[in-house]
Scaffold this motif. Sequence first.
Motif, mmCIF file in Angstrom:
data_model
loop_
_atom_site.group_PDB
_atom_site.id
_atom_site.type_symbol
_atom_site.label_atom_id
_atom_site.label_comp_id
_atom_site.label_asym_id
_atom_site.label_seq_id
_atom_site.Cartn_x
_atom_site.Cartn_y
_atom_site.Cartn_z
ATOM 1 N N VAL A 155 0.760 -0.975 0.233
ATOM 2 C CA VAL A 155 -0.113 0.092 -0.121
ATOM 3 C C VAL A 155 0.839 1.301 0.069
ATOM 4 O O VAL A 155 0.721 2.060 -0.982
ATOM 5 C CB VAL A 155 -1.107 -0.085 1.143
ATOM 6 N N ALA A 156 2.033 1.246 0.897
ATOM 7 C CA ALA A 156 2.771 2.491 0.627
ATOM 8 C C ALA A 156 3.535 2.297 -0.633
ATOM 9 O O ALA A 156 3.579 3.871 -1.028
ATOM 10 C CB ALA A 156 3.959 2.261 2.072
ATOM 11 N N LYS A 157 3.913 1.564 -1.200
ATOM 12 C CA LYS A 157 4.492 1.685 -2.776
ATOM 13 C C LYS A 157 3.473 2.170 -3.524
ATOM 14 O O LYS A 157 3.704 3.285 -4.328
ATOM 15 C CB LYS A 157 5.050 0.487 -3.276
ATOM 16 N N LEU A 158 2.188 1.773 -3.396
ATOM 17 C CA LEU A 158 1.130 2.078 -4.423
ATOM 18 C C LEU A 158 0.774 3.620 -4.115
ATOM 19 O O LEU A 158 0.634 4.538 -5.232
ATOM 20 C CB LEU A 158 -0.121 1.204 -4.003
ATOM 21 N N LEU A 159 0.869 4.103 -2.939
ATOM 22 C CA LEU A 159 0.443 5.362 -2.387
ATOM 23 C C LEU A 159 1.696 6.208 -2.881
ATOM 24 O O LEU A 159 1.442 7.504 -3.378
ATOM 25 C CB LEU A 159 0.346 5.622 -1.159
ATOM 26 N N SER A 160 2.953 6.010 -2.854
ATOM 27 C CA SER A 160 4.044 6.859 -3.434
ATOM 28 C C SER A 160 3.739 6.812 -4.801
ATOM 29 O O SER A 160 4.545 7.992 -5.397
ATOM 30 C CB SER A 160 5.446 6.218 -3.044
ATOM 31 N N LYS A 161 3.457 5.704 -5.451
ATOM 32 C CA LYS A 161 3.396 5.721 -6.926
ATOM 33 C C LYS A 161 2.263 6.738 -7.539
ATOM 34 O O LYS A 161 2.419 7.303 -8.478
ATOM 35 C CB LYS A 161 3.123 4.441 -7.633
ATOM 36 N N LEU A 162 1.246 6.849 -6.685
ATOM 37 C CA LEU A 162 0.259 8.023 -6.926
ATOM 38 C C LEU A 162 0.384 9.228 -6.435
ATOM 39 O O LEU A 162 0.867 9.268 -5.313
ATOM 40 C CB LEU A 162 -1.249 7.340 -6.771
ATOM 41 N N ASN A 163 0.048 10.158 -7.123
ATOM 42 C CA ASN A 163 0.079 11.573 -6.539
ATOM 43 C C ASN A 163 -1.182 11.582 -5.614
ATOM 44 O O ASN A 163 -2.251 11.909 -6.256
ATOM 45 C CB ASN A 163 0.144 12.551 -7.639
ATOM 46 N N ILE A 164 -1.010 11.581 -4.400
ATOM 47 C CA ILE A 164 -2.139 11.504 -3.632
ATOM 48 C C ILE A 164 -2.794 12.744 -3.166
ATOM 49 O O ILE A 164 -2.018 13.913 -2.905
ATOM 50 C CB ILE A 164 -1.859 10.923 -2.034
ATOM 51 N N ASP A 165 -4.114 13.148 -3.602
ATOM 52 C CA ASP A 165 -4.807 14.539 -3.311
ATOM 53 C C ASP A 165 -5.588 14.149 -1.996
ATOM 54 O O ASP A 165 -5.828 15.106 -1.306
ATOM 55 C CB ASP A 165 -5.680 14.913 -4.593
ATOM 56 N N ASN A 166 -6.205 12.980 -2.101
ATOM 57 C CA ASN A 166 -7.265 12.742 -1.124
ATOM 58 C C ASN A 166 -7.137 11.181 -0.687
ATOM 59 O O ASN A 166 -7.559 10.580 -1.546
ATOM 60 C CB ASN A 166 -8.677 13.180 -1.690
#
Length: 184
Positions: free
Chosen positions: A33-44
Amino acid sequence: MIIKSHEINKLNLDKNKYLLLYGVNDGAKEEAVAKLLSKLNIDNLVKFDEKEILDNEDIFYDEILSKSLFGDKKIIIVNRASNKLFKYLESIIDRDPENIHIIINSQTLEKKSKIRTLFEQSKNLVCIPFYADTTDTLSGLAFNFFREKKISISRSNINLIVQRSNGDRGILKNELDKIKFFTL
């Protein structure tokens, strides 16, 4: 579509917006999940528990279908999911809202599970199983940790730490963090 946990970096997240992570290895799922979140630019980022959705499904649908004033992309993580969420997930996938990524986190799912079958048979949905780590894998992680931190430790002590982790790298990480803070 089924992919292996070490192939997460190869995943095209623009195409594959719906992910199912299941299995007993919570530590490996947290890393994924941490890898996926870092790969995506999280706005929300919004987290739900299955019980919250079952108690009040309107909040879940409102969160998915409403646009954010502060950013484009929205990531929704649903923890402790089971087959009870099947109809909700199916309706969301049919609607296919824009700029939404949904990560479903579940414990072990049976082969006959509706959610698992849905994610395994579709080409746009991604299913990632997380099995218990082997002692060799955990030993390698522990050995690398001690080498990076320049902490000398015997092989028997590494084996003892690995044995206490019960095949979960999250528990191993906690034990290694304790050692790191103790050495400071």
